[in-house]
Write an enzyme that holds these catalytic residues in place. Structure first.
Site, PDB file in Angstrom:
ATOM      1  N   ARG A 169     -14.213  -7.426   2.264  1.00 28.44           N
ATOM      2  CA  ARG A 169     -12.779  -7.210   2.047  1.00 28.44           C
ATOM      3  C   ARG A 169     -12.014  -8.464   2.494  1.00 28.44           C
ATOM      4  O   ARG A 169     -11.081  -8.899   1.836  1.00 28.44           O
ATOM      5  CB  ARG A 169     -12.291  -6.003   2.866  1.00 28.44           C
ATOM      6  CG  ARG A 169     -12.741  -4.681   2.338  1.00 28.44           C
ATOM      7  CD  ARG A 169     -11.857  -4.227   1.176  1.00 28.44           C
ATOM      8  NE  ARG A 169     -10.729  -3.463   1.636  1.00 28.44           N
ATOM      9  CZ  ARG A 169      -9.529  -3.448   1.072  1.00 28.44           C
ATOM     10  NH1 ARG A 169      -9.281  -4.181   0.024  1.00 28.44           N
ATOM     11  NH2 ARG A 169      -8.558  -2.707   1.532  1.00 28.44           N
ATOM     12  N   GLN A 191     -10.136  -3.437  -3.116  1.00 30.92           N
ATOM     13  CA  GLN A 191     -11.408  -2.916  -2.606  1.00 30.92           C
ATOM     14  C   GLN A 191     -12.529  -3.214  -3.604  1.00 30.92           C
ATOM     15  O   GLN A 191     -13.632  -3.612  -3.232  1.00 30.92           O
ATOM     16  CB  GLN A 191     -11.292  -1.404  -2.372  1.00 30.92           C
ATOM     17  CG  GLN A 191     -12.590  -0.733  -1.949  1.00 30.92           C
ATOM     18  CD  GLN A 191     -13.062  -1.127  -0.563  1.00 30.92           C
ATOM     19  OE1 GLN A 191     -12.306  -1.074   0.385  1.00 30.92           O
ATOM     20  NE2 GLN A 191     -14.326  -1.524  -0.440  1.00 30.92           N
ATOM     21  N   HIS A 201      -7.258   1.020  -6.642  1.00 33.13           N
ATOM     22  CA  HIS A 201      -7.538   0.255  -5.425  1.00 33.13           C
ATOM     23  C   HIS A 201      -8.299  -1.021  -5.802  1.00 33.13           C
ATOM     24  O   HIS A 201      -9.457  -1.215  -5.443  1.00 33.13           O
ATOM     25  CB  HIS A 201      -8.358   1.117  -4.457  1.00 33.13           C
ATOM     26  CG  HIS A 201      -8.325   0.630  -3.045  1.00 33.13           C
ATOM     27  ND1 HIS A 201      -7.559  -0.443  -2.623  1.00 33.13           N
ATOM     28  CD2 HIS A 201      -8.982   1.071  -1.935  1.00 33.13           C
ATOM     29  CE1 HIS A 201      -7.751  -0.639  -1.338  1.00 33.13           C
ATOM     30  NE2 HIS A 201      -8.606   0.256  -0.895  1.00 33.13           N
ATOM     31  N   ASP A 236     -16.834   8.049  -1.953  1.00 30.89           N
ATOM     32  CA  ASP A 236     -15.567   7.900  -1.220  1.00 30.89           C
ATOM     33  C   ASP A 236     -15.229   9.282  -0.653  1.00 30.89           C
ATOM     34  O   ASP A 236     -15.801  10.295  -1.071  1.00 30.89           O
ATOM     35  CB  ASP A 236     -14.483   7.423  -2.213  1.00 30.89           C
ATOM     36  CG  ASP A 236     -13.124   7.177  -1.566  1.00 30.89           C
ATOM     37  OD1 ASP A 236     -13.043   7.074  -0.325  1.00 30.89           O
ATOM     38  OD2 ASP A 236     -12.125   7.095  -2.306  1.00 30.89           O
ATOM     39  N   CYS A 263     -16.285   2.759   0.455  1.00 28.53           N
ATOM     40  CA  CYS A 263     -15.114   1.936   0.798  1.00 28.53           C
ATOM     41  C   CYS A 263     -14.629   2.170   2.225  1.00 28.53           C
ATOM     42  O   CYS A 263     -13.815   1.399   2.723  1.00 28.53           O
ATOM     43  CB  CYS A 263     -13.995   2.194  -0.205  1.00 28.53           C
ATOM     44  SG  CYS A 263     -13.609   3.937  -0.378  1.00 28.53           S
ATOM     45  N   ARG A 302       0.877  -1.175   0.000  1.00 22.63           N
ATOM     46  CA  ARG A 302       0.000   0.000   0.000  1.00 22.63           C
ATOM     47  C   ARG A 302       0.909   1.218   0.000  1.00 22.63           C
ATOM     48  O   ARG A 302       1.718   1.415   0.915  1.00 22.63           O
ATOM     49  CB  ARG A 302      -0.892  -0.013   1.238  1.00 22.63           C
ATOM     50  CG  ARG A 302      -1.675   1.260   1.429  1.00 22.63           C
ATOM     51  CD  ARG A 302      -2.744   1.140   2.491  1.00 22.63           C
ATOM     52  NE  ARG A 302      -3.928   0.471   1.974  1.00 22.63           N
ATOM     53  CZ  ARG A 302      -5.168   0.677   2.431  1.00 22.63           C
ATOM     54  NH1 ARG A 302      -5.379   1.513   3.418  1.00 22.63           N
ATOM     55  NH2 ARG A 302      -6.192   0.030   1.914  1.00 22.63           N
TER      56      ARG A 302
HETATM   57  N1  NVA Z   1      -9.593   7.183  -1.896  1.00 23.22           N
HETATM   58  C1  NVA Z   1      -9.320   6.661  -0.572  1.00 23.22           C
HETATM   59  C2  NVA Z   1      -9.677   5.213  -0.510  1.00 23.22           C
HETATM   60  C3  NVA Z   1      -9.598   4.622   0.865  1.00 23.22           C
HETATM   61  C4  NVA Z   1     -10.054   3.186   0.933  1.00 23.22           C
HETATM   62  C5  NVA Z   1      -7.857   6.904  -0.231  1.00 23.22           C
HETATM   63  O1  NVA Z   1      -7.005   6.692  -1.091  1.00 23.22           O
HETATM   64  O2  NVA Z   1      -7.574   7.316   0.872  1.00 23.22           O
END
Ligand code: NVA
Length: 232
Positions: free
Chosen positions: A219, A64, A61, A151, A191, A34
């Site tokens: 998830r 997710q 992502h 989101d 998410c 990540r």
């Molecule tokens: N767009 C958000 C997604 C988190 C699951 C981020 O990148 O923080």
């Protein structure tokens, strides 16, 4: 499972990703990373001899989205032919939902301000491979939607832009007025973490809490499937 934070991994001390990839390939059966830059994940995958899983980047992502699609299919029993509407920032989630939605035969619509559109190449690919629209009008994007998705307005690493983003996204909240444009039985997904009162009202979040927390649970299951697929 071995968890390496940025500080603990040698990447944090300036080791080339190429070398970390080769070291971890000797210790582990797979790496989930990540990070921010998509190029870092691709570099790691290029030099690792084990599977590398994108656990989130600024660009995408995908893990997710596997859980999201699983949740829609559980409730609606299918994906093909459903309309998925994403409202808000054309961010990593938007990019991956476009890819996942189009690949599974869904119609995908995005409502976002002109300055916050999803990735241009992904949008072009979507237009060539399925039914895709990107508009500034939330009513237009949400019309007849089976699934409404949102989101946060400021993703990880964008916290300093929060004020500017709050202003830019003010008209892009998932609220009961927007939900009236969608199908009466439309699902709402997020998410998480949710900022209720910003990208979604508490009323809509609570009305759809069952779906949203099923999505959170999925998830776990979707990621187990990724491990089985890549490592069994
Ligand atoms: N767009 C958000 C997604 C988190 C699951 C981020 O990148 O923080």
């Amino acid at each position: 499972a071995l968890f390496l934070s940025g500080k603990e991994s040698q990447i944090g001390r300036g080791e080339p990703i190429e070398d970390t990839a080769r070291v971890l390939s000797r210790y582990c059966d797979g790496i989930m990373i990540r990070t921010y830059g998509q190029d870092e994940v691709e570099e790691l995958a290029k030099y690792a001899s084990i599977p590398v899983i994108n656990g989130l980047t600024d660009f995408a992502h995908p893990c997710q989205v596997l859980a999201d699609l699983m949740t829609v299919r559980e409730r609606m029993t299918r994906l093909e032919g459903l309309k998925l509407c994403f409202v808000g920032d054309g961010n990593n989630m938007a990019n991956s939902l476009i890819v996942g939605g189009i690949k599974t035969g869904m119609e995908v619509s995005i409502a976002c301000p002109a300055a916050y559109r999803p990735d241009a190449q992904i949008m072009q690919w979507a237009s060539q491979n399925g039914t895709f629209t990107c508009t500034e009008s939330v009513e237009e994007a949400a019309a007849g939607a089976d699934v409404v998705y949102t989101d946060v307005w400021a993703s990880m690493g964008q916290e300093e832009e929060s004020r500017q983003r709050m202003a830019a996204f003010a008209g892009y909240q998932v609220n009961s007025a927007l939900m009236r444009a969608a199908k009466p039985d439309a699902m709402v997904l997020h998410c998480l973490p949710a900022h209720s009162g910003e990208e979604i009202t508490e009323e809509v979040l609570e009305a759809h809490a069952q779906e949203i927390f099923d999505e959170a649970e999925n998830r776990l299951h979707a990621q187990k499937a990724v491990l089985v697929r890549l490592m069994s």
